[in-house]
Scaffold this motif. Structure first.
Motif, PDB file in Angstrom:
ATOM      1  N   SER A  41     117.843  93.890  35.791  1.00 46.74           N
ATOM      2  CA  SER A  41     117.299  95.248  35.846  1.00 46.74           C
ATOM      3  C   SER A  41     118.406  96.253  36.123  1.00 46.74           C
ATOM      4  O   SER A  41     118.433  97.356  35.564  1.00 46.74           O
ATOM      5  CB  SER A  41     116.239  95.347  36.946  1.00 46.74           C
ATOM      6  N   GLU A  42     119.337  95.866  36.987  1.00 52.24           N
ATOM      7  CA  GLU A  42     120.437  96.754  37.351  1.00 52.24           C
ATOM      8  C   GLU A  42     121.310  97.076  36.133  1.00 52.24           C
ATOM      9  O   GLU A  42     121.757  98.215  35.956  1.00 52.24           O
ATOM     10  CB  GLU A  42     121.285  96.115  38.451  1.00 52.24           C
ATOM     11  N   ALA A  43     121.549  96.063  35.294  1.00 49.15           N
ATOM     12  CA  ALA A  43     122.370  96.271  34.092  1.00 49.15           C
ATOM     13  C   ALA A  43     121.687  97.242  33.139  1.00 49.15           C
ATOM     14  O   ALA A  43     122.331  98.115  32.539  1.00 49.15           O
ATOM     15  CB  ALA A  43     122.637  94.936  33.393  1.00 49.15           C
ATOM     16  N   PHE A  44     120.362  97.106  33.001  1.00 52.53           N
ATOM     17  CA  PHE A  44     119.646  98.028  32.116  1.00 52.53           C
ATOM     18  C   PHE A  44     119.689  99.450  32.675  1.00 52.53           C
ATOM     19  O   PHE A  44     119.938 100.410  31.939  1.00 52.53           O
ATOM     20  CB  PHE A  44     118.190  97.597  31.923  1.00 52.53           C
ATOM     21  N   GLN A  65     117.024  89.860  42.417  1.00 51.69           N
ATOM     22  CA  GLN A  65     117.198  91.203  42.977  1.00 51.69           C
ATOM     23  C   GLN A  65     116.053  92.113  42.520  1.00 51.69           C
ATOM     24  O   GLN A  65     114.922  91.904  42.919  1.00 51.69           O
ATOM     25  CB  GLN A  65     118.575  91.757  42.597  1.00 51.69           C
ATOM     26  N   MET A  66     116.285  93.090  41.643  1.00 49.83           N
ATOM     27  CA  MET A  66     115.203  93.976  41.221  1.00 49.83           C
ATOM     28  C   MET A  66     114.358  93.317  40.135  1.00 49.83           C
ATOM     29  O   MET A  66     114.863  92.958  39.081  1.00 49.83           O
ATOM     30  CB  MET A  66     115.767  95.293  40.679  1.00 49.83           C
ATOM     31  N   ASP A  67     113.044  93.129  40.405  1.00 48.11           N
ATOM     32  CA  ASP A  67     112.205  92.492  39.389  1.00 48.11           C
ATOM     33  C   ASP A  67     111.761  93.507  38.334  1.00 48.11           C
ATOM     34  O   ASP A  67     112.011  94.702  38.444  1.00 48.11           O
ATOM     35  CB  ASP A  67     111.002  91.778  40.020  1.00 48.11           C
ATOM     36  N   GLY A  68     111.099  92.992  37.303  1.00 53.94           N
ATOM     37  CA  GLY A  68     110.722  93.835  36.177  1.00 53.94           C
ATOM     38  C   GLY A  68     109.738  94.935  36.526  1.00 53.94           C
ATOM     39  O   GLY A  68     109.816  96.044  35.989  1.00 53.94           O
ATOM     40  N   VAL A  69     108.810  94.647  37.427  1.00 55.80           N
ATOM     41  CA  VAL A  69     107.810  95.650  37.808  1.00 55.80           C
ATOM     42  C   VAL A  69     108.486  96.811  38.539  1.00 55.80           C
ATOM     43  O   VAL A  69     108.194  97.981  38.282  1.00 55.80           O
ATOM     44  CB  VAL A  69     106.708  95.028  38.686  1.00 55.80           C
ATOM     45  N   GLU A  70     109.418  96.487  39.431  1.00 55.82           N
ATOM     46  CA  GLU A  70     110.139  97.542  40.146  1.00 55.82           C
ATOM     47  C   GLU A  70     110.951  98.403  39.189  1.00 55.82           C
ATOM     48  O   GLU A  70     111.002  99.632  39.319  1.00 55.82           O
ATOM     49  CB  GLU A  70     111.057  96.925  41.202  1.00 55.82           C
ATOM     50  N   LEU A  71     111.600  97.742  38.223  1.00 55.44           N
ATOM     51  CA  LEU A  71     112.361  98.495  37.218  1.00 55.44           C
ATOM     52  C   LEU A  71     111.443  99.428  36.441  1.00 55.44           C
ATOM     53  O   LEU A  71     111.766 100.608  36.238  1.00 55.44           O
ATOM     54  CB  LEU A  71     113.057  97.529  36.249  1.00 55.44           C
ATOM     55  N   ALA A  72     110.297  98.914  36.010  1.00 57.31           N
ATOM     56  CA  ALA A  72     109.357  99.735  35.239  1.00 57.31           C
ATOM     57  C   ALA A  72     108.887 100.946  36.051  1.00 57.31           C
ATOM     58  O   ALA A  72     108.760 102.054  35.512  1.00 57.31           O
ATOM     59  CB  ALA A  72     108.166  98.888  34.806  1.00 57.31           C
TER      60      ALA A  72
END
Length: 238
Positions: A41-44, A65-72
Motif C-alpha cells: 500500500s505504501e508503494a502505491f 503494514q497498511m492493509d488494502g482497506v486502510e489504503l482505500a
C-alpha cells in the motif's frame, strides 16, 4: 479509450497471474490498458502522490503494514474517484468495502470470467464519467475522450489534436478548443495546449509529456502552468 490500471498485492505470483488475465482481456477489447504493479500500500501511495491518473485499482486486502482497506479509506479521503476492486481470500472482509464504495470483491483464486465481468463494468462506469469532445474533421465529426488528448498544436491554417492513440486534424481554431477543453488543460504557448494529465516534467521553456513529446512553453505562461500542474497532481482538480 485508454485505461490506467494498478494492481496492489504483496504476492508476486498473484500479481503476475492477474496481470496475465488483464492482458488477455485487453487484447480482446478496443482499449489501451496500462498496467502498473505495486507490492505494498505504501508503494502505491508514494506513486499516487505524484500521479493521480489511475482509473482502476485491483487491491489485495491482506497485506503487511497498511492493509488494502486502510489504503482505500486514505484514497477516498483524498478525493480519489478511481474504481476500486478488492481481492481477498477471506469473505469475512467483504462488509468493510461498503465504506469506500468498492465496485466489487474478487475471491482468490480470481477467475478469468469474473475478472472480465468486473473490468467490463468498471470501464462502462469510467466511460460514463469521462468527458468527451466532438471535433470537426474533413469528413464530418469525431468523438474523442478529453483524458486521451495529450496536446493540441496550431499550424498556419489548421489545428492538430494529439491523443494517446491517434493524431486528428480538425477544423477548429485553437482558441475554440481551449474554451471547449477548459478544465485539466492549459495553454502553454500561442500554438499549444497541453493536457495536465499527461505532463511528466516542466522546465522554463519546455513541457515534457509522458509519451516523450516535447512542447514549447512561453516564459510568460510558465507560472500559470506550474500552478495548474501542482494543483492537478495534488488532487485539487480531481
Amino acid at each position: 479509450m485508454r485505461i490506467k490500471l494498478a494492481i496492489c498485492d504483496d504476492e508476486q505470483s498473484e500479481t503476475e497471474y492477474i496481470t496475465s488475465l488483464i492482458q488477455s482481456w485487453a487484447a480482446k477489447s478496443t482499449l489501451t490498458v496500462d498496467v502498473c504493479t505495486f507490492d505494498s500500500s505504501e508503494a502505491f501511495l508514494f506513486t499516487y502522490d505524484a500521479d493521480k491518473s489511475f482509473d482502476i485499482l485491483l487491491l489485495d486486502i491482506q497485506m503487511k503494514q497498511m492493509d488494502g482497506v486502510e489504503l482505500a479509506k486514505k484514497l477516498r479521503a483524498s478525493g480519489a474517484q478511481m474504481q476500486i476492486v478488492f481481492i481477498t481470500g477471506f469473505p469475512d472482509f467483504i462488509a468493510e468495502g461498503y465504506d469506500v464504495s468498492a465496485l466489487h470483491y474478487l475471491m482468490k483464486p480470481v477467475s478469468k470470467e469474473k475478472l472480465t465481468e468486473v473490468l467490463d463494468k468498471a470501464v462502462q462506469l469510467l466511460g460514463a464519467k469521462k468527458t468527451s469532445l466532438l471535433l470537426k474533421i474533413e469528413s464530418g465529426q469525431t468523438r474523442v475522450f478529453c483524458d486521451d488528448i495529450t496536446y493540441v498544436e496550431a499550424f498556419a491554417h489548421n489545428v492538430v489534436v494529439y491523443t494517446t492513440s491517434e493524431i486528428i486534424e480538425v477544423k477548429e481554431s485553437i482558441s475554440a478548443l481551449e474554451t471547449a477543453l477548459a478544465e485539466d488543460f492549459c495553454r502553454v504557448h500561442r500554438s499549444y495546449i497541453v493536457g495536465l494529465r499527461h505532463i511528466r516534467q516542466i522546465s522554463k521553456t519546455v513541457v515534457y509529456l509522458d509519451d516523450g513529446a516535447e512542447v514549447p512553453l512561453s516564459r510568460r505562461r510558465y507560472d500559470t502552468l506550474n500552478k495548474a500542474f501542482i494543483s492537478y497532481h495534488r488532487g485539487d482538480a480531481q
